[in-house]
Scaffold this active site. Structure first.
Site, mmCIF file in Angstrom:
data_model
loop_
_atom_site.group_PDB
_atom_site.id
_atom_site.type_symbol
_atom_site.label_atom_id
_atom_site.label_comp_id
_atom_site.label_asym_id
_atom_site.label_seq_id
_atom_site.Cartn_x
_atom_site.Cartn_y
_atom_site.Cartn_z
ATOM 1 N N GLU A 82 -9.082 -12.621 43.345
ATOM 2 C CA GLU A 82 -9.994 -13.264 44.289
ATOM 3 C C GLU A 82 -10.881 -12.268 45.029
ATOM 4 O O GLU A 82 -11.902 -12.644 45.609
ATOM 5 C CB GLU A 82 -9.198 -14.092 45.305
ATOM 6 C CG GLU A 82 -8.516 -15.318 44.728
ATOM 7 C CD GLU A 82 -9.502 -16.390 44.287
ATOM 8 O OE1 GLU A 82 -10.687 -16.305 44.645
ATOM 9 O OE2 GLU A 82 -9.072 -17.308 43.567
ATOM 10 N N GLU A 113 11.857 -8.200 34.442
ATOM 11 C CA GLU A 113 12.071 -7.819 35.836
ATOM 12 C C GLU A 113 13.306 -6.939 36.005
ATOM 13 O O GLU A 113 13.466 -6.268 37.026
ATOM 14 C CB GLU A 113 12.182 -9.047 36.733
ATOM 15 C CG GLU A 113 13.465 -9.850 36.588
ATOM 16 C CD GLU A 113 13.544 -10.937 37.667
ATOM 17 O OE1 GLU A 113 14.339 -10.747 38.603
ATOM 18 O OE2 GLU A 113 12.828 -11.931 37.565
#
Length: 298
Positions: A82, A113
């Site tokens: 963004e 992860e």
């Protein structure tokens, strides 16, 4: 141990979740979300210190990296993405990295992860330097991928920060700027995309927005570096020029187009009464800050 983490404990107020009406559940979730906002307010000083460091790094040739696994990684990528349309930044300036790569944005990557070396490989690929700042994001505060990345960044000499949703988080030990926000157990046990995710997103909003304000990408409360890539944003750009200067829509359109669709340049020209070249020089001399350019022009 995982079961000792606040984010993994059962919320005693929602053990009857499956019996509540939809309205009751909406109200309960809203009550729980309010706790997230309050939790963040307690970490204002720590967040401030981190943002100051982000601004310093970006002003001195560094880049900002968010990285994490699952929801945490996705939120980092979202905030980074963004920055490009909102503040017209180079895509390289603020980057988000998720364990397992781009495919992990939509589908979980098995074991990614849990790797303590994968983040280091991701950073090597992006040629991490001592000028950069990395922010590891982990709701549990114990994700091996994040710990490994923070360790590697420290070895390189990069500035390190961590955002977790449990107190005394493991990842805090490996970060120079640790932020720990805790809003209690989730309404749905262990679902950290809820309050934990909300807290992470709110903190990332602060980091990117406030950093960009202090990099000269905001005048008053207007997005003067907005990248007009579609009709909506073109209209927004013209409206921003009108709001900042008080000129008519016709004049805003003229200056917008005549300034190569650069909102900041158009506003500076209008408010200083200078030519395109003179206004650009004023901005260059003042690191892109309109307010400083206006003062110099006086």
């Amino acid at each position: 141990m995982l079961e000792n983490l606040t984010t993994e404990k059962r919320n005693e107020d929602t053990t009857g979740l499956d019996k509540l009406t939809i309205l009751e559940t909406v109200e309960k979730m809203n009550q729980e979300d309010m706790k997230a906002v309050k939790a963040i307010s307690k970490q204002a000083e720590a967040i401030t210190a981190l943002i100051e460091q982000v601004v310093y790094s970006l002003k001195n040739g560094g880049r900002l990296f968010y990285f994490g696994a699952g929801t945490s990684g996705r939120l980092g990528i979202l905030d980074a993405a963004e920055c490009v349309p909102t503040f017209n930044t180079d895509p390289e300036l603020v980057q988000g990295i998720i364990a397992g790569g781009e495919s992990a944005m939509t589908v979980a990557v098995e074991g990614a992860e849990d790797s303590t070396t994968l983040a280091a490989e991701d950073f090597k690929e992006r040629e991490l330097t001592a000028k950069d700042i990395v922010i590891g994001i982990s709701a549990s505060g114990r994700t091996p991928y994040v710990i490994g990345g923070l360790k590697y960044a420290t070895e390189i000499g990069a500035t390190t920060a961590a955002i977790s949703c449990n107190e005394e988080a493991e990842i805090s030990k490996f970060a120079s700027y640790p932020i720990e926000v805790s809003a209690g157990p989730e309404i749905l046990t262990g679902s950290t995309r809820l309050k934990a995710g909300t807290m992470q997103k709110l903190i990332l909003n602060m980091i990117s927005t406030i950093s960009m304000v202090h990099l000269g990408k905001v005048y008053e409360n207007l997005m003067i570096d907005v990248k007009p890539t579609n009709e909506k944003l073109i209209e927004r750009a013209k409206n921003i020029i009108m709001e900042a200067t008080g000129v008519s829509k016709e004049d805003a359109t003229f200056y917008f187009e005549d300034s190569d669709q650069q909102v900041k340049l158009a506003i500076t020209r209008i408010l200083t009464g200078t030519s395109k070249e003179e206004a650009q020089t004023l901005l260059d001399k003042n690191d892109g800050f309109i307010r400083k350019a206006i003062e110099m022009a006086k």
